[in-house]
Design a protein around this motif. Structure first.
Motif, PDB file in Angstrom:
ATOM      1  N   TRP A   1     -25.754  52.383  26.631  1.00  0.00           N
ATOM      2  CA  TRP A   1     -24.498  51.737  26.995  1.00  0.00           C
ATOM      3  C   TRP A   1     -23.584  52.742  27.687  1.00  0.00           C
ATOM      4  N   GLN A   2     -22.958  52.304  28.745  1.00  0.00           N
ATOM      5  CA  GLN A   2     -21.976  53.128  29.447  1.00  0.00           C
ATOM      6  C   GLN A   2     -20.575  52.584  29.129  1.00  0.00           C
ATOM      7  N   LEU A   3     -19.699  53.464  28.654  1.00  0.00           N
ATOM      8  CA  LEU A   3     -18.305  53.081  28.423  1.00  0.00           C
ATOM      9  C   LEU A   3     -17.421  53.885  29.368  1.00  0.00           C
ATOM     10  N   ILE A   4     -16.669  53.167  30.185  1.00  0.00           N
ATOM     11  CA  ILE A   4     -15.718  53.794  31.097  1.00  0.00           C
ATOM     12  C   ILE A   4     -14.329  53.252  30.749  1.00  0.00           C
ATOM     13  N   VAL A   5     -13.389  54.140  30.579  1.00  0.00           N
ATOM     14  CA  VAL A   5     -12.010  53.755  30.280  1.00  0.00           C
ATOM     15  C   VAL A   5     -11.119  54.222  31.425  1.00  0.00           C
ATOM     16  N   ILE A   6     -10.368  53.289  32.010  1.00  0.00           N
ATOM     17  CA  ILE A   6      -9.365  53.643  33.008  1.00  0.00           C
ATOM     18  C   ILE A   6      -8.009  53.144  32.523  1.00  0.00           C
ATOM     19  N   ARG A   7      -6.955  53.761  33.024  1.00  0.00           N
ATOM     20  CA  ARG A   7      -5.604  53.326  32.689  1.00  0.00           C
ATOM     21  C   ARG A   7      -5.060  52.465  33.819  1.00  0.00           C
ATOM     22  N   VAL A   8      -4.567  51.287  33.473  1.00  0.00           N
ATOM     23  CA  VAL A   8      -4.049  50.356  34.477  1.00  0.00           C
ATOM     24  C   VAL A   8      -2.567  50.106  34.200  1.00  0.00           C
ATOM     25  N   PRO A   9      -1.780  49.817  35.251  1.00  0.00           N
ATOM     26  CA  PRO A   9      -0.336  49.586  35.043  1.00  0.00           C
ATOM     27  C   PRO A   9      -0.085  48.253  34.362  1.00  0.00           C
ATOM     28  N   TYR A  10       0.980  48.226  33.598  1.00  0.00           N
ATOM     29  CA  TYR A  10       1.326  47.026  32.835  1.00  0.00           C
ATOM     30  C   TYR A  10       2.843  46.893  32.779  1.00  0.00           C
ATOM     31  N   ARG A  11       3.329  45.697  33.115  1.00  0.00           N
ATOM     32  CA  ARG A  11       4.764  45.430  33.080  1.00  0.00           C
ATOM     33  C   ARG A  11       5.125  44.948  31.692  1.00  0.00           C
ATOM     34  N   LYS A  12       5.927  45.733  30.995  1.00  0.00           N
ATOM     35  CA  LYS A  12       6.176  45.503  29.578  1.00  0.00           C
ATOM     36  C   LYS A  12       7.413  44.654  29.318  1.00  0.00           C
ATOM     37  N   ASN A  13       8.463  44.851  30.138  1.00  0.00           N
ATOM     38  CA  ASN A  13       9.707  44.085  29.996  1.00  0.00           C
ATOM     39  C   ASN A  13      10.310  44.227  28.604  1.00  0.00           C
ATOM     40  N   GLU A  14      10.468  45.460  28.174  1.00  0.00           N
ATOM     41  CA  GLU A  14      11.142  45.728  26.911  1.00  0.00           C
ATOM     42  C   GLU A  14      12.395  46.551  27.184  1.00  0.00           C
ATOM     43  N   SER A  15      13.253  46.632  26.185  1.00  0.00           N
ATOM     44  CA  SER A  15      14.555  47.254  26.398  1.00  0.00           C
ATOM     45  C   SER A  15      14.446  48.739  26.716  1.00  0.00           C
ATOM     46  N   HIS A  16      13.511  49.444  26.068  1.00  0.00           N
ATOM     47  CA  HIS A  16      13.458  50.887  26.241  1.00  0.00           C
ATOM     48  C   HIS A  16      12.550  51.322  27.378  1.00  0.00           C
ATOM     49  N   ILE A  17      11.677  50.431  27.853  1.00  0.00           N
ATOM     50  CA  ILE A  17      10.790  50.794  28.957  1.00  0.00           C
ATOM     51  C   ILE A  17      10.301  49.511  29.631  1.00  0.00           C
ATOM     52  N   ASP A  18      10.203  49.550  30.953  1.00  0.00           N
ATOM     53  CA  ASP A  18       9.815  48.358  31.712  1.00  0.00           C
ATOM     54  C   ASP A  18       8.357  48.403  32.168  1.00  0.00           C
ATOM     55  N   TYR A  19       7.901  49.570  32.563  1.00  0.00           N
ATOM     56  CA  TYR A  19       6.535  49.711  33.063  1.00  0.00           C
ATOM     57  C   TYR A  19       5.816  50.787  32.253  1.00  0.00           C
ATOM     58  N   THR A  20       4.576  50.496  31.925  1.00  0.00           N
ATOM     59  CA  THR A  20       3.773  51.475  31.198  1.00  0.00           C
ATOM     60  C   THR A  20       2.322  51.325  31.649  1.00  0.00           C
ATOM     61  N   THR A  21       1.403  51.937  30.950  1.00  0.00           N
ATOM     62  CA  THR A  21      -0.016  51.807  31.281  1.00  0.00           C
ATOM     63  C   THR A  21      -0.801  51.493  30.017  1.00  0.00           C
ATOM     64  N   VAL A  22      -1.913  50.799  30.183  1.00  0.00           N
ATOM     65  CA  VAL A  22      -2.757  50.419  29.046  1.00  0.00           C
ATOM     66  C   VAL A  22      -4.218  50.700  29.412  1.00  0.00           C
ATOM     67  N   PRO A  23      -5.072  50.901  28.415  1.00  0.00           N
ATOM     68  CA  PRO A  23      -6.481  51.178  28.710  1.00  0.00           C
ATOM     69  C   PRO A  23      -7.258  49.907  29.062  1.00  0.00           C
ATOM     70  N   LEU A  24      -8.095  50.034  30.063  1.00  0.00           N
ATOM     71  CA  LEU A  24      -9.041  48.974  30.432  1.00  0.00           C
ATOM     72  C   LEU A  24     -10.437  49.531  30.222  1.00  0.00           C
ATOM     73  N   GLY A  25     -11.172  48.943  29.281  1.00  0.00           N
ATOM     74  CA  GLY A  25     -12.521  49.404  28.991  1.00  0.00           C
ATOM     75  C   GLY A  25     -13.553  48.658  29.819  1.00  0.00           C
ATOM     76  N   ILE A  26     -14.487  49.403  30.395  1.00  0.00           N
ATOM     77  CA  ILE A  26     -15.581  48.830  31.176  1.00  0.00           C
ATOM     78  C   ILE A  26     -16.891  49.214  30.491  1.00  0.00           C
ATOM     79  N   ILE A  27     -17.666  48.213  30.086  1.00  0.00           N
ATOM     80  CA  ILE A  27     -18.882  48.438  29.309  1.00  0.00           C
ATOM     81  C   ILE A  27     -20.072  47.918  30.113  1.00  0.00           C
ATOM     82  N   ILE A  28     -21.062  48.790  30.309  1.00  0.00           N
ATOM     83  CA  ILE A  28     -22.184  48.451  31.189  1.00  0.00           C
ATOM     84  C   ILE A  28     -23.505  48.802  30.502  1.00  0.00           C
ATOM     85  N   LYS A  29     -24.448  47.881  30.631  1.00  0.00           N
ATOM     86  CA  LYS A  29     -25.836  48.164  30.237  1.00  0.00           C
ATOM     87  C   LYS A  29     -26.733  47.090  30.829  1.00  0.00           C
ATOM     88  N   GLY A  30     -27.670  47.486  31.665  1.00  0.00           N
ATOM     89  CA  GLY A  30     -28.612  46.535  32.242  1.00  0.00           C
ATOM     90  C   GLY A  30     -27.922  45.410  32.984  1.00  0.00           C
TER      91      GLY A  30
END
Length: 308
Positions: A65-94
């Motif tokens: 199994w191949q696991l690749i994790v990248i960080r993608v932008p995410y609009r949070k719309n919260e009082s202390h922060i508006d934009y952040t990043t979250v992990p996107l997991g990509i799983i590959i096999k056959g």
């Protein structure tokens, strides 16, 4: 939510899982995680890694199994922060290709729409990985444009009046850019490793790899520029606030000194002791005129020395 996509000159939704389809999982529930683990035999440890919001971009292999994790932008719309990043997991096999994200991000839906509009043909799993990294970089740039507009709006308001609300707005935007620059650096390191793995580059178009690198670098540079702009603005307006406070304190100190001498004269002649003016019917006017004249002279002296 699980969505199955089949690539046919763009990604089309399928009612069920088929070989080599793209299984897109967003905001997974317990039963959907159960399908990934029991139905597709994906290691549960991979899903636990993706659950960690602080997971850094990386690539690892376990039992084929191949696991690749990248960080993608995410609009949070919260009082202390508006934009952040979250992990996107990509799983590959056959014939299995799965992406897992614990949030509903704009990037994935836009990527599907774009693939249909441009009739994108994806030949291999790793080509799809590169296209997802490219789409993530493009969305970083889109959010950066929004941030830049807000920076200009805040700057216009600060030029009119320096208020706490605008300073806090700059602080929120700077926090977002910190997340962006950190995630983009991680994505860049991951991209470099993928782009220099022969078994992967053989499955990807050279133009796609070059375009992904260009967009990723542009997103990094733009983020650094906007972060420097905010940092410079914050320092500048902090200096303006400090200068205004110093000017106010200087003015109040000057007024206190000017008023001190007339007050001293009034205090001396207000004592219940002989002062040679107690029998003069115009004594009050003499003292008042002298104190006023002395105060006026002190004011002119301070004005000449730019102490006001």
């Amino acid at each position: 939510m699980i969505t199955y996509y089949i690539n046919n000159k763009g990604f089309e939704v399928s009612d069920h899982w088929v070989e080599n389809c793209w299984t897109c999982v967003e905001e997974p529930k317990e039963e959907e995680n159960g399908f990934l683990v029991n139905g597709l035999d994906i290691p549960e440890s991979f899903l636990s890694d993706i659950d960690d919001n602080d997971e850094r971009p990386r690539r690892e292999e376990e039992d084929g199994w191949q696991l690749i994790v990248i960080r993608v932008p995410y609009r949070k719309n919260e009082s202390h922060i508006d934009y952040t990043t979250v992990p996107l997991g990509i799983i590959i096999k056959g014939n299995v290709f799965v992406t897992v994200c614990n949030y509903k991000v704009d990037m994935l839906d836009d990527f599907v729409v774009y693939s249909i509009r441009k009739q994108v043909e994806v030949g291999t799993h790793y080509e799809l990985v590169m296209r997802l990294m490219l789409s993530a970089s493009v969305w970083y740039l889109k959010y950066l444009k929004h941030i830049n507009i807000r920076i200009m709006n805040v700057e216009g308001l600060l030029q009119q009046n320096v208020r706490n609300e605008e300073i806090l707005e700059l602080q929120r935007l700077e926090n977002s850019l910190v997340y962006f620059v950190t995630s983009l650096k991680g994505n860049d390191i991951l991209f470099y490793r993928l782009a220099h793995t022969k078994s992967i580059t053989e499955q990807c178009d050279e133009d796609l790899i070059e375009e992904t690198e260009i967009e990723l670098k542009q997103a990094e540079e733009t983020t650094s520029i906007y972060r420097n702009i905010i940092h410079s603005m914050s320092n500048s307006y902090s200096s303006v606030i400090s200068n205004n406070i110093n000017q106010t304190m200087k003015t109040l100190t000057s007024i206190s000194i000017i008023m001190m001498l007339p007050t001293l004269i009034a205090s001396l002649y207000g004592m219940n002791v002989p002062n040679y003016l107690e029998d003069d019917m115009f004594a009050f006017f003499y003292i008042l005129g002298g104190a006023t004249l002395l105060g006026l002279l002190m004011y002119l002296l301070f004005k000449k020395r730019n102490l006001f």
